[in-house]
Structure formats: C-alpha cells, structure tokens
Design a protein around this motif. Sequence first.
Motif, PDB file in Angstrom:
ATOM      1  N   PRO A  66       0.815  -1.213   0.000  1.00 51.58           N
ATOM      2  CA  PRO A  66       0.000   0.000   0.000  1.00 51.58           C
ATOM      3  C   PRO A  66       0.849   1.263   0.000  1.00 51.58           C
ATOM      4  O   PRO A  66       1.964   1.277   0.530  1.00 51.58           O
ATOM      5  CB  PRO A  66      -0.829  -0.122   1.285  1.00 51.58           C
ATOM      6  CG  PRO A  66      -0.049  -1.042   2.158  1.00 51.58           C
ATOM      7  CD  PRO A  66       0.660  -1.997   1.247  1.00 51.58           C
ATOM      8  N   ASN A  67       0.298   2.319  -0.574  1.00 55.50           N
ATOM      9  CA  ASN A  67       0.984   3.598  -0.681  1.00 55.50           C
ATOM     10  C   ASN A  67       0.722   4.393   0.602  1.00 55.50           C
ATOM     11  O   ASN A  67      -0.126   5.287   0.649  1.00 55.50           O
ATOM     12  CB  ASN A  67       0.475   4.353  -1.912  1.00 55.50           C
ATOM     13  CG  ASN A  67       1.313   5.567  -2.238  1.00 55.50           C
ATOM     14  OD1 ASN A  67       2.099   6.023  -1.414  1.00 55.50           O
ATOM     15  ND2 ASN A  67       1.142   6.091  -3.438  1.00 55.50           N
ATOM     16  N   VAL A  68       1.494   4.068   1.627  1.00 55.22           N
ATOM     17  CA  VAL A  68       1.275   4.664   2.952  1.00 55.22           C
ATOM     18  C   VAL A  68       1.602   6.155   2.928  1.00 55.22           C
ATOM     19  O   VAL A  68       0.940   6.963   3.601  1.00 55.22           O
ATOM     20  CB  VAL A  68       2.107   3.926   4.019  1.00 55.22           C
ATOM     21  CG1 VAL A  68       1.844   4.518   5.403  1.00 55.22           C
ATOM     22  CG2 VAL A  68       1.770   2.441   4.023  1.00 55.22           C
ATOM     23  N   GLY A  69       2.626   6.537   2.159  1.00 53.71           N
ATOM     24  CA  GLY A  69       2.984   7.950   2.079  1.00 53.71           C
ATOM     25  C   GLY A  69       1.846   8.805   1.561  1.00 53.71           C
ATOM     26  O   GLY A  69       1.650   9.944   2.013  1.00 53.71           O
ATOM     27  N   TRP A  70       1.076   8.276   0.600  1.00 49.91           N
ATOM     28  CA  TRP A  70      -0.075   9.003   0.067  1.00 49.91           C
ATOM     29  C   TRP A  70      -1.133   9.207   1.144  1.00 49.91           C
ATOM     30  O   TRP A  70      -1.720  10.283   1.253  1.00 49.91           O
ATOM     31  CB  TRP A  70      -0.636   8.209  -1.116  1.00 49.91           C
ATOM     32  CG  TRP A  70      -1.751   8.858  -1.866  1.00 49.91           C
ATOM     33  CD1 TRP A  70      -1.665   9.885  -2.759  1.00 49.91           C
ATOM     34  CD2 TRP A  70      -3.137   8.498  -1.809  1.00 49.91           C
ATOM     35  NE1 TRP A  70      -2.901  10.186  -3.261  1.00 49.91           N
ATOM     36  CE2 TRP A  70      -3.819   9.361  -2.705  1.00 49.91           C
ATOM     37  CE3 TRP A  70      -3.860   7.535  -1.100  1.00 49.91           C
ATOM     38  CZ2 TRP A  70      -5.207   9.282  -2.899  1.00 49.91           C
ATOM     39  CZ3 TRP A  70      -5.240   7.460  -1.301  1.00 49.91           C
ATOM     40  CH2 TRP A  70      -5.896   8.316  -2.185  1.00 49.91           C
ATOM     41  N   LEU A  71      -1.335   8.183   1.974  1.00 49.77           N
ATOM     42  CA  LEU A  71      -2.311   8.300   3.066  1.00 49.77           C
ATOM     43  C   LEU A  71      -1.824   9.283   4.132  1.00 49.77           C
ATOM     44  O   LEU A  71      -2.615  10.034   4.702  1.00 49.77           O
ATOM     45  CB  LEU A  71      -2.578   6.929   3.682  1.00 49.77           C
ATOM     46  CG  LEU A  71      -3.306   5.928   2.774  1.00 49.77           C
ATOM     47  CD1 LEU A  71      -3.346   4.547   3.415  1.00 49.77           C
ATOM     48  CD2 LEU A  71      -4.724   6.412   2.456  1.00 49.77           C
ATOM     49  N   ARG A  72      -0.524   9.295   4.392  1.00 48.24           N
ATOM     50  CA  ARG A  72       0.023  10.268   5.349  1.00 48.24           C
ATOM     51  C   ARG A  72      -0.221  11.692   4.845  1.00 48.24           C
ATOM     52  O   ARG A  72      -0.503  12.606   5.635  1.00 48.24           O
ATOM     53  CB  ARG A  72       1.514  10.032   5.565  1.00 48.24           C
ATOM     54  CG  ARG A  72       1.823   8.857   6.476  1.00 48.24           C
ATOM     55  CD  ARG A  72       3.238   8.956   7.063  1.00 48.24           C
ATOM     56  NE  ARG A  72       3.404   7.924   8.078  1.00 48.24           N
ATOM     57  CZ  ARG A  72       3.891   6.711   7.832  1.00 48.24           C
ATOM     58  NH1 ARG A  72       4.286   6.397   6.596  1.00 48.24           N
ATOM     59  NH2 ARG A  72       4.003   5.824   8.799  1.00 48.24           N
ATOM     60  N   ALA A  73      -0.104  11.892   3.540  1.00 48.17           N
ATOM     61  CA  ALA A  73      -0.349  13.224   2.978  1.00 48.17           C
ATOM     62  C   ALA A  73      -1.793  13.650   3.167  1.00 48.17           C
ATOM     63  O   ALA A  73      -2.112  14.845   3.105  1.00 48.17           O
ATOM     64  CB  ALA A  73       0.017  13.238   1.498  1.00 48.17           C
ATOM     65  N   LEU A  74      -2.667  12.686   3.418  1.00 50.57           N
ATOM     66  CA  LEU A  74      -4.086  12.977   3.674  1.00 50.57           C
ATOM     67  C   LEU A  74      -4.383  13.137   5.159  1.00 50.57           C
ATOM     68  O   LEU A  74      -5.547  13.224   5.555  1.00 50.57           O
ATOM     69  CB  LEU A  74      -4.954  11.870   3.074  1.00 50.57           C
ATOM     70  CG  LEU A  74      -4.977  11.831   1.538  1.00 50.57           C
ATOM     71  CD1 LEU A  74      -5.645  10.560   1.040  1.00 50.57           C
ATOM     72  CD2 LEU A  74      -5.683  13.055   0.979  1.00 50.57           C
ATOM     73  N   GLY A  75      -3.327  13.145   5.998  1.00 51.65           N
ATOM     74  CA  GLY A  75      -3.489  13.468   7.410  1.00 51.65           C
ATOM     75  C   GLY A  75      -3.504  12.309   8.371  1.00 51.65           C
ATOM     76  O   GLY A  75      -3.648  12.503   9.586  1.00 51.65           O
ATOM     77  N   PHE A  76      -3.345  11.077   7.879  1.00 56.30           N
ATOM     78  CA  PHE A  76      -3.310   9.925   8.780  1.00 56.30           C
ATOM     79  C   PHE A  76      -1.903   9.796   9.370  1.00 56.30           C
ATOM     80  O   PHE A  76      -0.900   9.962   8.663  1.00 56.30           O
ATOM     81  CB  PHE A  76      -3.701   8.651   8.027  1.00 56.30           C
ATOM     82  CG  PHE A  76      -5.120   8.694   7.514  1.00 56.30           C
ATOM     83  CD1 PHE A  76      -6.189   8.502   8.377  1.00 56.30           C
ATOM     84  CD2 PHE A  76      -5.387   8.964   6.174  1.00 56.30           C
ATOM     85  CE1 PHE A  76      -7.497   8.563   7.913  1.00 56.30           C
ATOM     86  CE2 PHE A  76      -6.687   9.025   5.699  1.00 56.30           C
ATOM     87  CZ  PHE A  76      -7.750   8.831   6.576  1.00 56.30           C
ATOM     88  N   VAL A  77      -1.828   9.501  10.655  1.00 55.91           N
ATOM     89  CA  VAL A  77      -0.545   9.526  11.363  1.00 55.91           C
ATOM     90  C   VAL A  77      -0.279   8.201  12.072  1.00 55.91           C
ATOM     91  O   VAL A  77      -1.171   7.344  12.207  1.00 55.91           O
ATOM     92  CB  VAL A  77      -0.503  10.682  12.390  1.00 55.91           C
ATOM     93  CG1 VAL A  77      -0.618  12.032  11.696  1.00 55.91           C
ATOM     94  CG2 VAL A  77      -1.631  10.534  13.427  1.00 55.91           C
ATOM     95  N   GLY A  78       0.978   8.049  12.523  1.00 52.74           N
ATOM     96  CA  GLY A  78       1.395   6.839  13.227  1.00 52.74           C
ATOM     97  C   GLY A  78       2.325   6.011  12.361  1.00 52.74           C
ATOM     98  O   GLY A  78       2.793   6.447  11.304  1.00 52.74           O
ATOM     99  N   ASP A  79       2.611   4.784  12.830  1.00 52.19           N
ATOM    100  CA  ASP A  79       3.420   3.900  12.001  1.00 52.19           C
ATOM    101  C   ASP A  79       2.565   3.389  10.845  1.00 52.19           C
ATOM    102  O   ASP A  79       1.370   3.702  10.740  1.00 52.19           O
ATOM    103  CB  ASP A  79       4.028   2.760  12.826  1.00 52.19           C
ATOM    104  CG  ASP A  79       2.986   1.862  13.485  1.00 52.19           C
ATOM    105  OD1 ASP A  79       1.846   1.756  12.963  1.00 52.19           O
ATOM    106  OD2 ASP A  79       3.293   1.233  14.521  1.00 52.19           O
ATOM    107  N   ASP A  80       3.176   2.610   9.960  1.00 53.12           N
ATOM    108  CA  ASP A  80       2.449   2.196   8.759  1.00 53.12           C
ATOM    109  C   ASP A  80       1.143   1.490   9.084  1.00 53.12           C
ATOM    110  O   ASP A  80       0.102   1.751   8.473  1.00 53.12           O
ATOM    111  CB  ASP A  80       3.335   1.277   7.903  1.00 53.12           C
ATOM    112  CG  ASP A  80       4.458   2.033   7.213  1.00 53.12           C
ATOM    113  OD1 ASP A  80       4.553   3.262   7.401  1.00 53.12           O
ATOM    114  OD2 ASP A  80       5.236   1.390   6.487  1.00 53.12           O
ATOM    115  N   ALA A  81       1.189   0.571  10.040  1.00 55.01           N
ATOM    116  CA  ALA A  81      -0.009  -0.187  10.397  1.00 55.01           C
ATOM    117  C   ALA A  81      -1.098   0.727  10.948  1.00 55.01           C
ATOM    118  O   ALA A  81      -2.289   0.564  10.635  1.00 55.01           O
ATOM    119  CB  ALA A  81       0.335  -1.274  11.403  1.00 55.01           C
TER     120      ALA A  81
END
Length: 429
Positions: A66-81
């Motif tokens: 999964p493209n975790v970096g893209w989700l982080r750019a949408l404001g989700f935080v924490g480790d990958d899981a």
Amino acid sequence: MIEVNFDGIVGPTHNYAGLSIGNRASSANAGAISAPRLAALQGVAKMRRLMAMGLNQGIFLPHVRPNVGWLRALGFVGDDAEVLASAWTADRALVANAMSASAMWTANAGTVSPSSDTRDGLCHISVANLSTMPHRASEAAQTERQLRLAFADPRHFRVHSPVPSAFGDEGAANFMRLVPPAGGAAVEMFVYGEGQAGGFPARQHRTASEAVARRHGLSPAHTLMVRQSDAAIAAGAFHNDVVAVANGHVLFAHEQAFAEPSAFHETLKALMPDVAIVEVPTDRVSLDTAIRTYLFNSQLVTMPDGSMTLVLPAEAHENADVWTWLAELIASGGPIQRLEIVDVRESMRNGGGPACLRLRVQVDEEAFGAIDPRFLLDEAACGRIEDVIAHEWPEAIAIENLGDPHLWDRCIKARAALTAALGFAPDEI
C-alpha cells in the motif's frame, strides 16, 4: 531503430475496486474477487510470447503498495499499520486507492519520442501525471524513479518530470507514431479530448500534449494534435488506444475514433502519402463491441522479417463480428499479415488489454546498450519472475480484504522478493 516493449508486471495488490470512472470494464467488475497471481502470470506469458516472436521485451516493476505515504499526505498519522488501520476506518475508498495496482498499465507511464524525431537527437520521455483519477495520480513519483533508473545515460536519454497536474496527461495511451516505409520523417500524433462525454471526463488535455511536444523538441510540421470523438469517450474509450493503434506506416482505427476523421486522414496523407489507414466500419463492428473486446487495445508490431502482426486479447477472438472482420482483413492481403491471440483476462476485467500493459520505446543500437539491463527481459529473468509470483503473490483478493493487515504485509514482502530476484537493492526502486 530497435523497438522494446516495456510491460508492467502485475502487482500483488491487483484488485477490482472499480476506481476508474469511464472505464466500463473496471466499473462492471467492481467488487469481484481478483486473482493477482494468475494476472501476473498471464502478463509474463504475454511477454514470453512476444519474445518467442523475436521481439525485444522489457519490464517495469509494481509500485510500492500500500501507498502509505499518500495516506500520510491525507493526514493519517502513526506507524504504517496505524496509518492503514485509521484510513480503513475513516474511508475504505482511500485504502482502495492506496492499494491500486494500476501502474501495471505502463502505456500510461509516459510519452516517448525516439531520438530520430527530436531536435537534440536524444530519446525524450515525459512522465505522465495521470491527474484525472486519484488512484493513478499518485503513480508519477514512482514511475519517474523507475524511468530515470532504466534510462539514466544522458548521452542517449532525457526523462522529463510530469507536466503540471492542472493539465491531464495520460501518456502513450493517447499517442501514436507513424513512419514512412521507405524512411524519412516520422509523424507523431497526440490525441486529446475536451470536456465530458456521456458523463465521463476527457482525460488527455490538449495543453498537456502540446507541452510534451515542445519539451521533446518535435518538428511542428510533423506533429499532429488530433481530437478524440465524444462518441468514443461516451462509449468507454477512456484512452485513445482503446479505439486506435499505429505502427510503422499503418494506422488501425475504428470509424468513430476521432472527432473529424476525414480531415485527420487528409492531413496525414499530405504528410505521409504512403500511409496505410485501416479503418473498421461501424456497421461491421460497433463502437460498443470494439471497446468490450478491446480490438484496438492490441499491439501492432513489426516482425523481424518486416511483416506486421496484431497481438489481440482472447476476447477479440471470441466475438463473431470482430473475428469475421479480422479474418477478412488478413485474407485481403493488406498491411497486417498475422493475428496472435494472448490471454490477459485478469487485466481485461480491470479495463486494460495487451496494449495497456506496455510502453513502446524505440532506440538505436548504442542507446539500447545503455538501458539498465535489469529492466530487459530474457528467459532466465522470466523464470525468476514467475517463481516469485508463484510463491509470493496472493491467489485471490476480495474488496473486504483490502483492510487486512496480513494482506498489506504479504504484498510488501512479495514486491521486495521480486526486486531482490531482479537484482535491485532494497531502497533503489
């Protein structure tokens, strides 16, 4: 010139989330259970078939998913899981976008102009921005990384970053190139759409196409901007390569592919008098049938002996209207001499046929030798790829599986096993 078809290896997250608006196959199969392992093996089998035909074959790798970096750019935080879990709870569609395997369709990776067409004598490659669809817009950075690695030698190649995202650019799926049989200047054709048709957006902007042509240093006298017909877009031809394909001096297209076909044909004939235009009439193969069977999303290739072969999906063989017309075409002794059938049903069900899976790159002998060899396919590499797929790729993915942490972990490890088997360092690609 040496032609290499660079196919995308179908990634382990291949699923049917139905994310592509205007792609009728993608929408029709939304929610179905996908078969990533079978899909990837079908893709490798197609590559093997073209190699057996005497053609040069390359590969591009699945993107990190999964493209975790893209989700982080949408404001989700924490480790990958934590990021993935919170995104799945908040909006499952976002995770579906982050799990998309659509980078396998490398016809959308970028647009390629051979060195013989450009002002500076370099092969120019412009990375597509794919800005119309969220699941594809996130691909540009990883695509650019692979292209800059594969075509790193500045003596032969120049890779351009995407044009600004305000102007949608979907790469070679909206690009065609014709060359006179006796030699001479090629004609590069950029196909664009305008507005919406049938509620579906036109994905290729004329401004983007013009920008790519300028960047590549193409001769305006041998560059055409051609408008796709609204009828084609409304029927589900989200890219031009669903209704037209070109190779050598042959243009193979549906009667309703272009907005002003007569004017386009006249202009083309003026530039290249010996062009062969093979047009499929609507009264023999409807636009709907052409799109359902992906008759034109085929690879029209030049064989080592100079003849031309049309590499078609199995669905085209199974449709009576399409196959009857093709049989007559071959019997007529025209410029296309042979038909070759490949099975890429898993890709087809998600809206991508044989031509979607490959980016065509034409180079001279010296430039061919400068391509990173890890991106070029031979029998040994095929075996390594198939072995990793057989052991690491999931057999099936249902939409509800996209939120499963075990699937996330498995897909990350599967891609890592593939890159290692092909000689790439862990953080190289």
